[in-house]
Design an enzyme around this catalytic site. Structure first.
Site, PDB file in Angstrom:
ATOM      1  CB  SER A 129      21.329  66.087 -47.455  1.00  0.00           C
ATOM      2  OG  SER A 129      20.630  64.875 -47.361  1.00  0.00           O
ATOM      3  NE  ARG A 240      14.884  67.288 -39.448  1.00  0.00           N
ATOM      4  CZ  ARG A 240      15.985  68.018 -39.580  1.00  0.00           C
ATOM      5  NH1 ARG A 240      16.638  68.412 -38.501  1.00  0.00           N
ATOM      6  NH2 ARG A 240      16.436  68.337 -40.766  1.00  0.00           N
ATOM      7  N   GLY A 336       5.013  35.626 -42.967  1.00  0.00           N
ATOM      8  CA  GLY A 336       5.499  34.717 -44.005  1.00  0.00           C
ATOM      9  C   GLY A 336       5.009  35.150 -45.380  1.00  0.00           C
ATOM     10  CD  GLU A 360       8.980  66.931 -41.825  1.00  0.00           C
ATOM     11  OE1 GLU A 360       9.455  67.531 -40.855  1.00  0.00           O
ATOM     12  OE2 GLU A 360       7.771  66.859 -42.076  1.00  0.00           O
ATOM     13  NE  ARG A 372      27.419  69.576 -38.868  1.00  0.00           N
ATOM     14  CZ  ARG A 372      27.123  70.221 -40.001  1.00  0.00           C
ATOM     15  NH1 ARG A 372      26.245  71.201 -40.009  1.00  0.00           N
ATOM     16  NH2 ARG A 372      27.713  69.890 -41.116  1.00  0.00           N
TER      17      ARG A 372
END
Ligand code: CAA
Length: 376
Positions: A129, A240, A336, A360, A372
């Site tokens: 990250s 992305r 199930g 990504e 941000r």
């Protein structure tokens, strides 16, 4: 506003859907079980014109847009998210060359991607990250740059024709000290270790990439030497959206498998589709599917029309992958006990699409990007 696809886009979608139905779906469970990389099928996809479609026509490519790529991504993701990743992660190498490469670099590097795959070497074992905290070093030696370091979790690492590598020129400047360099796969000093034991997307080739005294000309640097971090960010702002597209495909598959099963499985003397507990799950998947597809196409449209798209892209990636993960979980629940077994395709959907919430940029990072952009 026009929500219709053009005849060319419909044809692209039809072709991808047919390839997915005939070539991917019948083989995906086997690739998953054997963790095998489907080289010959990747070549078929390339021959059909499904690979690297956004290379501009003036450099020998198809010159198509991200909307077309999203249409392909949904079909491939529907069939096998791992296969989708092989094809669409190649964009991670096209985009930096497109946005920061000069004419000479485009002429030199795009031909390698006409049938070959690209790979994007950013993440490292200690830095995922925090993409600015790279340890891979780039040192200048005359007209060359020498790379030393190890990259981690690299999609198409080891099977790519070309790598875009991000490295640090100096340690003091975290962001402006990063350089983006194109490294063709045949340069001496590159080796890799294929990563085994992935939870899903097991047909996609993921590797640790080792660069040991890899020497390339300075002319392979994209943009200015300190532009690397921003080139990486701008690339991810586009790519992305392709993760979102594959996720939409997974959600659609989860829905279609669930509808089919709910209509045929009987309990209490009737199809389980008669029960609202099942119907509400189907309705929830459908709502998530349609809204994430709209956001994905919208983000792609922004890119194709040269509009600001970083926030829309993060929303599409985060929303579509969260929706698809939830949809796959509900599909298992609807099936199930059968859903938990690999005789049915739904457990693979969940294992595969978990990665879409991670690679990504984790979905937590997407929320950082969105927040941000709201607060700046
Ligand atoms: N476009 C242009 N510039 C950008 C930008 C963008 N999208 N994002 C940041 N920048 C600029 C900032 O404006 C800033 O520039 P100035 O100093 O000139 O103002 C500079 O870059 C540094 O920005 P930040 O301070 O915001 O950087 P940060 O260190 O706080 O990191 C982050 C921001 C969003 C967390 C970023 O590190 C990030 O995206 N991390 C996730 C990385 C990621 O997605 N990795 C996935 C790798 S690919 C993969 O998964 C492998 C694969 O093979 C599939």
């Amino acid at each position: 506003m026009n929500f219709d696809l053009s005849p060319e886009q419909k044809e692209m979608q039809r072709m991808a859907r047919q390839f997915a139905a005939e070539r991917i779906i019948p083989n995906a469970a086997k690739w998953d079980r054997e963790e095998s990389y489907p080289a010959e099928f990747v070549k078929e996809a390339a021959d059909l014109g499904l690979l690297n479609i956004t290379i501009p026509e003036e450099y020998g490519g198809l010159g198509l847009g991200l909307v077309e790529e999203v249409l392909i991504g949904e079909e491939l993701g529907y069939a096998c998210m791992g296969f989708d990743t092989i094809i669409l992660a190649s964009d991670l190498a096209i985009v930096p060359i497109k946005i920061a490469g000069n004419d000479e670099q485009k002429k030199r590097f795009f031909p390698l991607l006409h049938t070959g795959l690209g790979a994007f070497c950013l993440s490292e074992a200690d830095n995922g990250s925090d993409a600015g905290a790279l340890k891979t070093r780039a040192e200048f030696a005359g007209d060359d740059v020498v790379l030393n370091g190890t990259k981690m979790w690299i999609t198409n690492g080891g099977v790519a024709a070309l790598y875009v590598v991000f490295a640090r020129m100096e340690t003091e400047h975290k962001h402006t000290g990063t350089v983006a360099i194109v490294v063709p796969a045949d340069v001496p000093g590159i080796s890799h270790n294929k990563l085994h034991g992935k939870m899903g997307q097991r047909c996609s080739y993921t590797a640790e990439m080792i660069f040991e005294n890899v020497r390339v000309p300075r002319a392979n640097i994209l943009g200015e030497p300190g532009d690397g971090f921003k080139i990486a960010m701008k690339t991810l702002d586009r790519t992305r959206i392709t993760v979102a597209a594959g996720s939409v495909g997974v959600a659609r598959r989860a829905l279609e498998e669930s509808v089919k099963y709910a209509k045929t499985r009987h309990a209490f003397n009737q199809p389980i589709a008669n029960f609202q507990a099942i119907q509400f799950k189907l309705a929830d998947i459908k709502m998530g599917l349609d809204t994430s597809r709209l956001q994905t196409l919208y983000a792609a449209w922004l890119v194709d029309n040269n509009r600001s798209h970083g926030q829309a892209s993060a929303i599409a990636k985060c929303r579509a992958s969260d929706v698809a993960f939830a949809a796959a979980g509900e599909a298992i629940q609807i099936h199930g006990g059968y859903g938990y077994m690999n005789d049915f395709p739904v457990e693979k959907l969940l294992r595969d699409v978990k990665l879409n919430q991670i690679y990504e940029g984790t979905n937590e990072i997407q929320r950082v990007v969105i927040a941000r952009s709201l607060l700046k």
